[in-house]
Scaffold this motif. Structure first.
Motif, PDB file in Angstrom:
ATOM      1  N   GLY A   1      31.307  30.013  28.537  1.00 57.27           N
ATOM      2  CA  GLY A   1      32.645  30.328  29.020  1.00 57.27           C
ATOM      3  C   GLY A   1      33.322  29.124  29.656  1.00 57.27           C
TER       4      GLY A   1
ATOM      5  N   ALA B   1      34.649  26.946  26.880  1.00 55.66           N
ATOM      6  CA  ALA B   1      35.828  27.547  26.262  1.00 55.66           C
ATOM      7  C   ALA B   1      37.066  27.313  27.116  1.00 55.66           C
ATOM      8  N   ALA B   2      36.941  27.505  28.422  1.00 60.61           N
ATOM      9  CA  ALA B   2      38.082  27.311  29.320  1.00 60.61           C
ATOM     10  C   ALA B   2      38.543  25.859  29.327  1.00 60.61           C
TER      11      ALA B   2
ATOM     12  N   LEU C   1      40.559  25.150  26.243  1.00 63.56           N
ATOM     13  CA  LEU C   1      41.902  25.732  26.300  1.00 63.56           C
ATOM     14  C   LEU C   1      42.839  24.924  27.193  1.00 63.56           C
TER      15      LEU C   1
ATOM     16  N   GLU D   1      33.900  26.404  21.358  1.00 62.23           N
ATOM     17  CA  GLU D   1      34.002  27.716  21.989  1.00 62.23           C
ATOM     18  C   GLU D   1      35.452  28.131  22.182  1.00 62.23           C
ATOM     19  N   ALA D   2      36.352  27.152  22.368  1.00 59.40           N
ATOM     20  CA  ALA D   2      37.768  27.483  22.555  1.00 59.40           C
ATOM     21  C   ALA D   2      38.369  28.108  21.302  1.00 59.40           C
ATOM     22  N   GLU D   3      37.835  27.766  20.151  1.00 62.25           N
ATOM     23  CA  GLU D   3      38.351  28.349  18.912  1.00 62.25           C
ATOM     24  C   GLU D   3      38.098  29.848  18.852  1.00 62.25           C
TER      25      GLU D   3
ATOM     26  N   VAL E   1      38.288  31.870  21.270  1.00 65.68           N
ATOM     27  CA  VAL E   1      39.336  32.530  22.053  1.00 65.68           C
ATOM     28  C   VAL E   1      40.576  32.719  21.188  1.00 65.68           C
ATOM     29  N   LYS E   2      40.911  31.709  20.418  1.00 66.74           N
ATOM     30  CA  LYS E   2      42.093  31.776  19.563  1.00 66.74           C
ATOM     31  C   LYS E   2      41.954  32.812  18.462  1.00 66.74           C
ATOM     32  N   ASP E   3      40.716  33.123  18.110  1.00 65.00           N
ATOM     33  CA  ASP E   3      40.480  34.069  17.014  1.00 65.00           C
ATOM     34  C   ASP E   3      40.414  35.523  17.497  1.00 65.00           C
ATOM     35  N   LYS E   4      40.784  35.773  18.709  1.00 61.44           N
ATOM     36  CA  LYS E   4      40.714  37.131  19.281  1.00 61.44           C
ATOM     37  C   LYS E   4      41.519  38.119  18.450  1.00 61.44           C
TER      38      LYS E   4
END
Length: 428
Positions: free
Chosen positions: A400, A403-404, A407, A415-417, A419-422
């Motif tokens: 996490g 990911a943060a 972003l 890992e940030a990708e 989040v974009k794929d939510k």
């Protein structure tokens, strides 16, 4: 520290563990104890926390806060960088300790607006010196102090590792510092400067806290039947294997409520791996007897309920009353009522088939909280050994964080990708 696991035995509840099972498990406890002792002696990563009562230099902590006589201490840290300090200052009854361990802007603004910044010692804590939430909050605090006409360099102490941005900042501005010892995950650092500095700044007896920890160290014996910490760790493990996947942790002392929060991080982050681990559920006795106890008695039998209290406390007499329905209270004390409710709760849980364990300390004071913190750390490490998990790592938390950072543009993180794929499916 004293442990009573009688209400977790299969003779008391069908969801409990048998004496025979615990006897067999004790053979593994002996081997785990040997591993833990080796880790302590060699100051291995994680295990080094159990050497802190011996290794922590109380004089160095007092030197770092010498010359300050703060009306308030504001700890800027997160998780293990703040929860241990909260636990110790609360248990010692020290007023004036505040924490910024979240980045909620509304709360942060409200806290800074009411703090006497010219009389506040800012205690910024991050072992790496790169914790995003901590540094963001610290920058906000610095600006608030400047706006209030307060020179932040006169009111700041740094607790960090051997190197990193905070160490460089402290060297540049000649700030007092304390060192976070090597080999400690944050959640196991309560008996180091991380947990002790705010109490020292507010006049607390940190030496007695360490003495309590030392008593916990002396109590580590190679059997769950001789060691309170191992008894709790082993019984918790055995009950989890039998389906108790939730650990409802219920202190019966208002000043131990932060301890419940500290325990929740310790237990969850250390043992929640490989599809294993008990989910800690925080409650406060007697407050939550009027709410959560309904679930513990009548809900799924997937819980261990841990009840915590001091054996001795100051007390208040309950005045006599002319109300007939309340006449039984007259002549009693609040402490006697609290003890009656504690013991009634234990019995009610067993009657409903719910295993529970009692943890007691002699008194809620500096020595008692030191012993309690040490005992729970040792219990957690033993439970990790028995479960075969990597107790001192936290890979899911690190995911996490990466990911943060991605972003926020701090680098390329896969890992940030995610989040974009939510998937979005809104109802408004």
């Amino acid at each position: 520290m004293h442990i009573d696991f009688g209400n977790a035995l299969s003779t008391e509840t069908t969801h409990g563990v048998s004496e025979a099972s615990l006897q067999r498990l004790d053979e593994r406890v002996v081997r785990a104890h040997d591993r833990i002792e080796t880790g302590i002696e060699d100051r291995e990563f994680g295990y080094a926390c159990l050497a802190l009562p011996e290794d922590t230099d109380a004089d160095a902590i007092r030197e770092a806060v010498a010359g300050f006589d703060p009306e308030a201490v504001l700890t800027v840290g997160i998780g293990g960088s703040s929860l241990g300090a909260d636990t110790i200052t609360a248990a010692l009854g020290l007023e004036g300790h505040y924490t910024l361990d979240n980045i909620d802007p509304q709360y942060t603004r409200r806290l800074l607006d009411r703090l006497p910044l010219s009389e506040t010692l800012v205690n910024v804590v991050s072992k790496s010196g790169t914790t995003a939430e901590t540094l963001a909050n610290f920058l906000v605090v610095r600006e608030a102090m400047a706006d209030a006409g307060v020179e932040w360099t006169d009111r700041t102490v740094v607790t960090s590792g051997d190197s990193g941005p905070l160490v460089e900042l402290a060297e540049t501005h000649d700030l007092p510092t304390c060192r976070v010892p090597e080999g400690l995950p944050g959640r196991f650092s309560a008996l180091s400067p991380v947990g002790l500095l705010p109490a020292a700044a507010l006049g607390g007896d940190i030496e007695a806290v360490l003495e309590g920890g030392a008593e916990g160290r002396a109590s580590l014996e190679p059997s769950l039947f001789d060691c309170p910490a191992y008894a709790y760790g082993a019984v918790s493990y055995a009950l989890e294997q039998r389906g108790a996947t939730t650990n409802a942790f219920v202190p019966y002392a208002e000043d131990l409520e932060p301890f419940g929060e500290w325990f929740a991080q310790l237990w969850a982050e250390s043992l929640g791996k490989d599809g294993l681990g008990q989910t800690p559920a925080r409650a406060l006795g007697v407050t939550d007897q009027h709410s959560q106890l309904q679930l513990y008695r009548a809900g799924r039998k997937d819980k261990l309920v841990t009840l915590v209290r001091p054996r001795e406390r100051t007390d208040i007499d309950i005045p006599e009353t002319n109300v007939e329905e309340l006449s039984y209270l007259g002549g009693e004390t609040l402490g006697e009522l609290l003890d009656a409710e504690f013991e009634a709760t234990e019995a009610s849980l067993v009657a409903a088939g719910q295993p529970n364990v009692r943890i007691e300390i002699d008194r809620l004071d500096a020595h008692g909280v030191g012993e309690l913190l040490y005992g729970m750390e040792a219990a957690c490490i033993l439970a990790g050994e028995l479960s075969g998990v990597s107790t001192f790592t936290q890979p899911a938390v690190e995911w996490g964080k990466r990911a943060a950072r991605g972003l926020l543009g701090a680098g390329e993180f896969e890992e940030a990708e995610a989040v974009k794929d939510k998937t979005v499916r809104r109802v408004e």
